[in-house]
Design a protein around this motif. Structure first.
Motif, PDB file in Angstrom:
ATOM      1  N   LYS A  17       0.827  -1.106   0.075  1.00 29.08           N
ATOM      2  CA  LYS A  17      -0.063  -0.049   0.044  1.00 29.08           C
ATOM      3  C   LYS A  17       0.926   1.310   0.094  1.00 29.08           C
ATOM      4  O   LYS A  17       0.634   2.156  -0.881  1.00 29.08           O
ATOM      5  CB  LYS A  17      -0.985   0.119   1.216  1.00 29.08           C
ATOM      6  N   ILE A  20       2.393   1.655  -3.290  1.00 31.84           N
ATOM      7  CA  ILE A  20       1.532   2.059  -4.382  1.00 31.84           C
ATOM      8  C   ILE A  20       1.024   3.660  -4.160  1.00 31.84           C
ATOM      9  O   ILE A  20       0.823   4.754  -4.918  1.00 31.84           O
ATOM     10  CB  ILE A  20       0.085   1.163  -4.240  1.00 31.84           C
ATOM     11  N   GLY A  21       0.926   4.155  -2.793  1.00 32.03           N
ATOM     12  CA  GLY A  21       0.478   5.316  -2.419  1.00 32.03           C
ATOM     13  C   GLY A  21       1.794   6.420  -2.953  1.00 32.03           C
ATOM     14  O   GLY A  21       1.416   7.377  -3.401  1.00 32.03           O
ATOM     15  N   LYS A  22       3.026   6.066  -2.728  1.00 32.01           N
ATOM     16  CA  LYS A  22       4.039   6.624  -3.255  1.00 32.01           C
ATOM     17  C   LYS A  22       4.059   7.038  -4.726  1.00 32.01           C
ATOM     18  O   LYS A  22       4.376   7.997  -5.110  1.00 32.01           O
ATOM     19  CB  LYS A  22       5.578   6.144  -2.757  1.00 32.01           C
ATOM     20  N   VAL A  23       3.945   6.022  -5.323  1.00 34.20           N
ATOM     21  CA  VAL A  23       3.995   5.908  -7.037  1.00 34.20           C
ATOM     22  C   VAL A  23       2.681   6.905  -7.473  1.00 34.20           C
ATOM     23  O   VAL A  23       2.906   7.731  -8.488  1.00 34.20           O
ATOM     24  CB  VAL A  23       3.851   4.498  -7.449  1.00 34.20           C
ATOM     25  N   SER A  24       1.478   6.633  -7.036  1.00 35.75           N
ATOM     26  CA  SER A  24       0.591   7.209  -7.461  1.00 35.75           C
ATOM     27  C   SER A  24       0.162   8.515  -6.925  1.00 35.75           C
ATOM     28  O   SER A  24      -0.561   9.463  -7.370  1.00 35.75           O
ATOM     29  CB  SER A  24      -0.706   6.481  -7.260  1.00 35.75           C
ATOM     30  N   GLY A  25       1.039   8.816  -5.706  1.00 30.84           N
ATOM     31  CA  GLY A  25       0.920  10.301  -5.143  1.00 30.84           C
ATOM     32  C   GLY A  25      -0.445  10.483  -4.144  1.00 30.84           C
ATOM     33  O   GLY A  25      -0.795  11.536  -3.733  1.00 30.84           O
ATOM     34  N   ASN A  26      -0.975   9.256  -3.747  1.00 28.23           N
ATOM     35  CA  ASN A  26      -1.911   9.079  -2.959  1.00 28.23           C
ATOM     36  C   ASN A  26      -1.456   9.123  -1.437  1.00 28.23           C
ATOM     37  O   ASN A  26      -1.088   7.936  -0.903  1.00 28.23           O
ATOM     38  CB  ASN A  26      -2.750   7.783  -3.180  1.00 28.23           C
ATOM     39  N   LYS A  30      -0.805   5.906   1.329  1.00 30.60           N
ATOM     40  CA  LYS A  30       0.586   5.790   1.703  1.00 30.60           C
ATOM     41  C   LYS A  30       0.556   5.657   3.429  1.00 30.60           C
ATOM     42  O   LYS A  30       1.423   4.931   3.893  1.00 30.60           O
ATOM     43  CB  LYS A  30       1.491   6.958   1.334  1.00 30.60           C
TER      44      LYS A  30
END
Length: 67
Positions: A17, A20-26, A30
């Motif tokens: 998670k 994915i949060g880091k990559v998507s900027g979410n 994160k």
């Protein structure tokens, strides 16, 4: 033992998670990942403590019965 396994799964889920949060900027995802990782660490620690307590109990029972 089940707590340790659940803890490992939560840590892995949390790492995914967070990544994915880091990559998507979410930022929310994160943060959730970090929470899941912390929860997993706590569950693993509880599982290890439970195993230690059981081991001590087994040792004491063995000593009382002369084994």
């Amino acid at each position: 033992m089940a707590e340790k396994a659940k803890g490992k799964m939560d840590r892995a889920k949390g790492k995914a998670k967070e990544a994915i949060g880091k990559v998507s900027g979410n930022d929310r995802m994160k943060a959730e990942g970090k929470v899941d990782q912390a929860k997993g660490k706590a569950e693993e620690a509880a599982g290890k403590a439970d195993e230690s307590v059981r081991g001590v109990g087994d040792s004491l029972r063995g000593r009382r019965h002369g084994t």
